[in-house]
Motif scaffolding. Structure first.
Motif, short mmCIF file in Angstrom:
data_model
loop_
_atom_site.label_atom_id
_atom_site.label_comp_id
_atom_site.label_asym_id
_atom_site.label_seq_id
_atom_site.Cartn_x
_atom_site.Cartn_y
_atom_site.Cartn_z
N ALA A 34 -3.90 7.10 3.55
CA ALA A 34 -4.41 7.16 4.92
C ALA A 34 -4.88 5.80 5.43
N GLY A 35 -4.83 4.79 4.58
CA GLY A 35 -5.21 3.45 5.03
C GLY A 35 -6.66 3.09 4.82
N ALA A 36 -7.35 3.81 3.95
CA ALA A 36 -8.76 3.53 3.69
C ALA A 36 -8.93 2.13 3.08
N SER A 37 -10.08 1.55 3.33
CA SER A 37 -10.40 0.25 2.73
C SER A 37 -10.71 0.43 1.25
N ALA A 73 -6.77 9.00 0.30
CA ALA A 73 -7.46 7.92 1.00
C ALA A 73 -6.59 6.66 1.06
N LEU A 74 -5.93 6.37 -0.05
CA LEU A 74 -5.05 5.21 -0.11
C LEU A 74 -3.91 5.35 0.90
N VAL A 131 -14.87 7.38 -2.02
CA VAL A 131 -14.18 8.65 -2.18
C VAL A 131 -14.16 9.08 -3.65
N CYS A 166 -10.83 -1.14 -8.00
CA CYS A 166 -11.36 -1.56 -6.68
C CYS A 166 -12.16 -2.84 -6.80
N GLU A 216 -13.99 2.08 0.85
CA GLU A 216 -13.93 3.51 1.17
C GLU A 216 -13.28 4.29 0.03
N ILE A 217 -12.27 3.71 -0.59
CA ILE A 217 -11.62 4.38 -1.72
C ILE A 217 -12.60 4.53 -2.87
N ARG A 234 0.83 -1.21 0.00
CA ARG A 234 0.00 0.00 0.00
C ARG A 234 0.86 1.27 0.00
#
Length: 205
Positions: free
Chosen positions: A144-147, A141-142, A154, A198, A150-151, A104
């Protein structure tokens, strides 16, 4: 979200998903571009990904960095207008910055570098009603650790957020206030590509 084994099957799946998204939404992208641009974004993106698919066996046989560069070259050569050089720059820079099995952190860093390259190529920045207005929030978002889900969300929210913007770059900028109220076609195509990736990586719908 480590992409520990990005081999031929994964590259084929990712490229196919992105291409199918462009084929399925070519009409929508054209309609969006007719409102504030040249009206050819959907056709151009379709043509570019048709070229990628035509070369897919050769592209997918390469390591991920080389596959991204090869796909980017197809987009530069086959996609007309501003989109070809910009999307080509995005993919080719990703290829330069990424390793064959990125985690990531590496993916986020590579995307940040690719976004910087697109900004330089297009002499543009976020907030100007372009593809950057989707790509930059997705990268954040990537990082920041978003799932994956969630990405995806966004990307959709970011594309929607271009509707009330006034365009200050590209052909849409000539419309001034009349560019307000329309989604940017480049932002929408970026959203569709992010959603396709995704979906392959496990985000579902």
């Amino acid at each position: 979200m480590a992409m520990t084994d990005v081999g031929e099957a994964a590259i084929t799946a990712l490229a196919t998903a992105m291409a199918e998204a462009m084929f399925a939404h070519a009409g929508e992208l054209t309609d969006l571009d007719q409102a504030i641009g040249d009206g050819d974004h959907g056709l151009n993106m379709k043509r570019g990904f048709e070229a990628v698919m035509a070369e897919l066996p050769a592209i997918a046989a390469k390591p991920l960095p080389e596959a991204l560069k090869a796909a980017g070259m197809q987009l530069v050569m086959k996609v007309g207008g501003a989109s070809g050089p910009l999307y080509g720059t995005l993919f080719m820079t990703l290829g330069k910055e990424i390793g064959p099995a990125p985690d990531r952190q590496e993916l986020a860093a590579a995307l940040a570098a690719a976004i910087a390259a697109v900004k330089a190529r297009g002499k543009s920045d976020t907030g100007q009603k372009t593809m950057l207005d989707v790509l930059a929030p997705v990268q954040a978002a990537l990082a920041a650790g978003a799932s994956i889900g969630e990405i995806r969300a966004v990307a959709g929210e970011a594309a929607d957020a271009t509707v009330p913007m006034r365009a200050t770059k590209g052909r849409a900028s000539f419309l001034g206030e009349r560019s307000i109220g329309h989604m940017d076609p480049g932002a929408r195509s970026s959203q569709l590509l992010v959603e396709a990736v995704c979906g392959v990586l496990g985000g579902g719908r």
